[in-house]
Write an enzyme that holds these catalytic residues in place. Structure first.
Site, PDB file in Angstrom:
ATOM      1  N   GLU A 145      54.338  48.395   4.730  1.00  0.00           N
ATOM      2  CA  GLU A 145      53.311  48.413   3.683  1.00  0.00           C
ATOM      3  C   GLU A 145      53.877  48.549   2.261  1.00  0.00           C
ATOM      4  O   GLU A 145      53.326  49.287   1.450  1.00  0.00           O
ATOM      5  CB  GLU A 145      52.325  49.562   3.932  1.00  0.00           C
TER       6      GLU A 145
HETATM    7  C1  NGO Z   1      50.018  52.730   9.284  1.00  0.00           C
HETATM    8  C2  NGO Z   1      50.707  53.160   8.021  1.00  0.00           C
HETATM    9  C3  NGO Z   1      50.862  54.671   7.917  1.00  0.00           C
HETATM   10  C4  NGO Z   1      49.552  55.363   8.277  1.00  0.00           C
HETATM   11  C5  NGO Z   1      49.116  54.932   9.650  1.00  0.00           C
HETATM   12  C6  NGO Z   1      47.806  55.578  10.036  1.00  0.00           C
HETATM   13  C7  NGO Z   1      52.196  52.294   9.454  1.00  0.00           C
HETATM   14  C8  NGO Z   1      53.443  51.802  10.069  1.00  0.00           C
HETATM   15  N1  NGO Z   1      52.003  52.533   8.188  1.00  0.00           N
HETATM   16  O1  NGO Z   1      51.111  52.585  10.191  1.00  0.00           O
HETATM   17  O2  NGO Z   1      51.246  55.001   6.612  1.00  0.00           O
HETATM   18  O3  NGO Z   1      49.758  56.753   8.273  1.00  0.00           O
HETATM   19  O4  NGO Z   1      48.970  53.536   9.735  1.00  0.00           O
HETATM   20  O5  NGO Z   1      47.339  55.203  11.284  1.00  0.00           O
END
Ligand code: NGO
Length: 530
Positions: A343
Site C-alpha cells: 500500500e
Molecule cells: C491490509 C493493510 C494493513 C491493514 C490490514 C487490515 C496489508 C498487507 N496492509 O493488509 O495495513 O492493517 O489490511 O486488515
C-alpha cells in the site's frame, strides 16, 4: 483406495522395527481422519491431522506415578518441557531417567529417516510405553504436541485431577505439508507486551506453527529499539501512539532477543517486519528528515492507510533503511527479514520500484532472504524474495510472474487468513473490508492451488496475519485468533488427503475444553458443536 493401501504398507514397514509395542493392528487407516467427536480421544483426534495414523487394538498406555521419561542429549530439553506440561494435572513426578519399565521415550534417530525430514516424527503407543522418534529436535517437539492432545483434556488443568491418564495405542507417522506455517501479530497499531507475545507463542506452537511474524512499525507506532535512532521508540512508541493513541509501548533490543530465544525453545522462528516505503508516519514524526521536505507530519492515530512514504530520492533515506536492516538482521537468527512494501499509495510507481531494487538486495547483504507483501512482486529483485500474497483476488499476475521466475510465495489471502476480519457482522471487534470469515471459510481452501498462475512448488506455506487496529488487549487477540488459527494450522501442516471439514469440525469441538481449561478466550463459532 490406492492411497489407503500405500499408507498401510508404509506404516507396516515401520512396525517391523517396533512391532512389540503395537500389535495387533486394527484394520482402519487414516488418510481422511474420521471419527466424530465428542467421544473418546483416538489417534484421529489430533489437530492438525497427522499424515499417517494406524490405531492398534491393544490396550492404551497409561501414565502412572511410576512412569518415567527417557531422553538423552538434545532430546532432553524437550522431555523436560513435556514433563513440565504433564506434571500439574497428573501430579506425577515424571522424572527423566536412563530407562524405566513404563516409559515415554524420546529418541533422535542415529540414521535419519528421510520421510520424516527435519520436522516430522513417529509416535508409537503400546501398553508398555510411548516411543517418540525424530531426526531432529523440532520433530520431537512436534511429536510431544501430538502426545499432549492424545491425553484427556483435563491434562490442561493447573492442579491435580483424578483421571485415567491413558493414551490410545497405535502408530502415527507425521510430517508437515509446507515448510512455512506462520501467523503474524501487529504490534504497531496496538502494542502488545512481551508477556502476551509469549502466551501467543505457547498457543501457536501447540499447533505446530513454526514462524511468528512481528509487524513492528506502521503509521501509528514504531515498536523496536534501533541504536542511533532513539526517537523512533521514545516518540514513535511513546505515550499517545497506537490507534486512538491507546496502544503505546515498544520492545527494547533485549526484549526482542528474549522473544527470539523463547520462541526458539518452542521451535518457532521470529520474522521481523519493518514496513516501508509506506506505513512510515510514526518514523517520520520522530525523524522529519525522513520526509522529502524535512517537515514533521502530524502524528496519526486513525486507521487510514496509504498516505505516508519515505523520501525515495534522498540518499539519507537509505542510510536509515540500512541501519534498521543491519540491526534487525543481527538480532534475528531466522532466515528472513520482512520489509513490508504494501500500500505505498503515495509513492510514485517508478520510485517504488527503484526503492525496492535497492532495499531487497540490502537484506541479502546482511545475510537474510528478503520478504515482502505481494506488491514487491512488481520489482525485478523480488524473484529472490519471499512474496506474501494478501490479495482477495485469486489473480495477481505480478505474483504469478515473479513465482514463475523463482520467487517463493506465502499464502495469506485476506478473505481466508486475515484473523482481524470479523467472524460475522456481529463480532464485537475486527474489520470486514475483506469480508467476514467464519471457521469453515478459513478452513475450506487450498494454499497450493489458490493463487492462479503460482505453481504449487513455489508455495512455501501459509500465514494468518492478525492486524491489531481493533485489538486493545490480549483477550481481543485470542478471540480473533482462535479457533480460526487451528484451521490455518491444519492447512499448513496436514496432507491434502486428510482435508475434511466434518472431521475438522468435530476435532475442533473436542479441542474446545482444552482452550477453556487454559483460559483462552476463543470464539464459540455456531458452526462448531462445542
Ligand atoms: C491490509 C493493510 C494493513 C491493514 C490490514 C487490515 C496489508 C498487507 N496492509 O493488509 O495495513 O492493517 O489490511 O486488515
Amino acid at each position: 483406495m490406492a492411497t489407503v493401501r500405500r499408507v498401510r504398507h508404509n506404516l507396516l514397514a515401520h512396525l517391523t522395527v517396533a512391532g512389540a509395542l503395537l500389535l495387533p493392528l486394527v484394520v482402519t487407516t487414516a488418510s481422511a481422519a474420521s471419527p466424530p467427536a465428542p467421544g473418546p480421544i483416538t489417534l484421529h483426534s489430533v489437530i492438525p491431522a497427522p499424515a499417517e495414523v494406524v490405531p492398534s487394538s491393544s490396550g492404551p498406555f497409561r501414565i502412572t506415578a511410576t512412569t518415567v521419561l527417557v531422553a538423552a542429549s538434545a532430546a532432553r530439553p524437550i522431555a523436560e518441557r513435556l514433563a513440565a506440561a504433564l506434571r500439574p494435572a497428573t501430579g506425577f513426578p515424571l522424572p527423566i531417567r536412563p530407562a524405566g519399565t513404563t516409559a515415554i521415550t524420546l529418541l533422535l534417530n542415529d540414521a535419519p529417516d528421510p520421510w520424516l525430514g527435519d520436522e516430522g516424527y513417529q509416535l508409537e503407543v503400546g501398553t508398555q510405553g510411548v516411543a517418540l522418534r525424530a531426526n531432529r529436535p523440532a520433530g520431537l517437539f512436534a511429536g510431544t504436541q501430538t502426545l499432549r492432545q492424545l491425553l484427556p483434556t483435563t491434562v490442561e488443568a493447573s492442579s491435580v485431577r483424578p483421571e485415567n491418564w491413558t493414551v490410545p495405542a497405535g502408530l502415527i507417522r507425521d510430517r508437515p505439508r509446507f515448510p512455512y506455517r506462520g501467523t503474524m501479530l501487529d504490534l504497531a497499531r496496538h502494542f502488545h507486551p512481551p508477556a502476551d507475545v509469549k502466551r501467543y507463542i505457547d498457543e501457536i506452537s501447540r499447533f505446530k506453527f513454526n514462524y511468528l511474524h512481528l509487524h513492528l512499525a506502521d503509521d501509528q507506532g514504531w515498536r523496536i529499539e534501533i541504536d542511533g535512532w532513539p526517537r523512533l521508540t521514545t516518540v514513535g512508541g511513546g505515550p499517545g501512539t497506537g490507534v486512538r493513541g491507546l496502544g503505546p509501548g515498544y520492545l527494547t533490543q533485549a526484549d526482542y532477543r528474549e522473544l527470539v530465544r523463547y520462541a526458539a525453545e518452542r521451535f518457532v522462528t521470529i520474522l521481523p517486519e519493518i514496513d516501508m516505503p509506506g506505513h512510515v508516519n510514526a518514523a517520520q514524526v520522530a525523524y522529519p528528515s525522513l520526509t522529502c521536505d524535512g517537515v514533521a507530519p502530524r502524528q496519526r492515530t486513525d486507521i487510514r492507510v496509504g498516505y505516508s512514504s519515505l523520501c525515495t530520492s534522498k540518499e539519507s533515506t537509505y542510510v536509515f533503511v540500512e541501519d534498521v536492516i543491519r540491526q534487525l538482521a543481527a538480532l534475528t537468527p531466522g532466515p528472513y527479514l520482512h520489509v513490508g512494501g504494501d500500500e505505498a499509495l503515495s509513492t510514485r510507481h517508478e520510485d517504488y520500484l527503484a526503492f525496492e531494487q535497492r532495499v531487497l538486495p540490502l537484506v541479502a547483504k546482511y545475510g537474510k532472504t528478503a520478504y515482502g507483501w505481494h506488491e514487491i512482486a512488481a520489482a525485478p529483485a523480488a524473484t529472490d524474495a519471499v512474496i506474501q500474497y494478501w490479495s482477495v483476488s485469486r489473480d495477481t499476475p505480478t505474483v504469478a510472474a515473479a513465482a514463475g521466475a523463482g520467487a517463493k510465495v506465502i499464502l495469506s489471502p485476506a478473505d481466508r487468513t486475515y484473523l482481524d476480519m470479523q467472524y460475522d457482522l456481529l463480532t464485537p471487534g475486527g474489520l470486514h473490508w475483506a469480508g467476514t470469515i467464519e471457521v469453515r471459510t478459513a478452513y475450506d481452501w487450498d494454499p497450493a492451488t489458490w493463487a492462479h498462475g503460482v505453481p504449487a512448488d513455489a508455495v512455501l506455506g501459509v500465514e494468518a496475519p492478525l492486524w491489531s487496529e481493533t485489538l486493545r488487549d490480549y483477550d481481543d487477540v485470542e478471540f480473533q485468533a482462535f479457533p480460526r488459527l487451528a484451521a490455518i494450522a491444519e492447512l499448513g501442516w496436514s496432507p491434502r488427503s486428510t482435508h475434511d471439514w466434518i472431521s475438522f469440525r468435530d476435532r475442533l469441538a473436542a479441542y474446545g475444553p482444552r482452550w477453556t481449561r487454559r483460559g483462552v478466550h476463543f470464539y464459540r463459532s455456531p458452526q462448531i458443536r462445542w
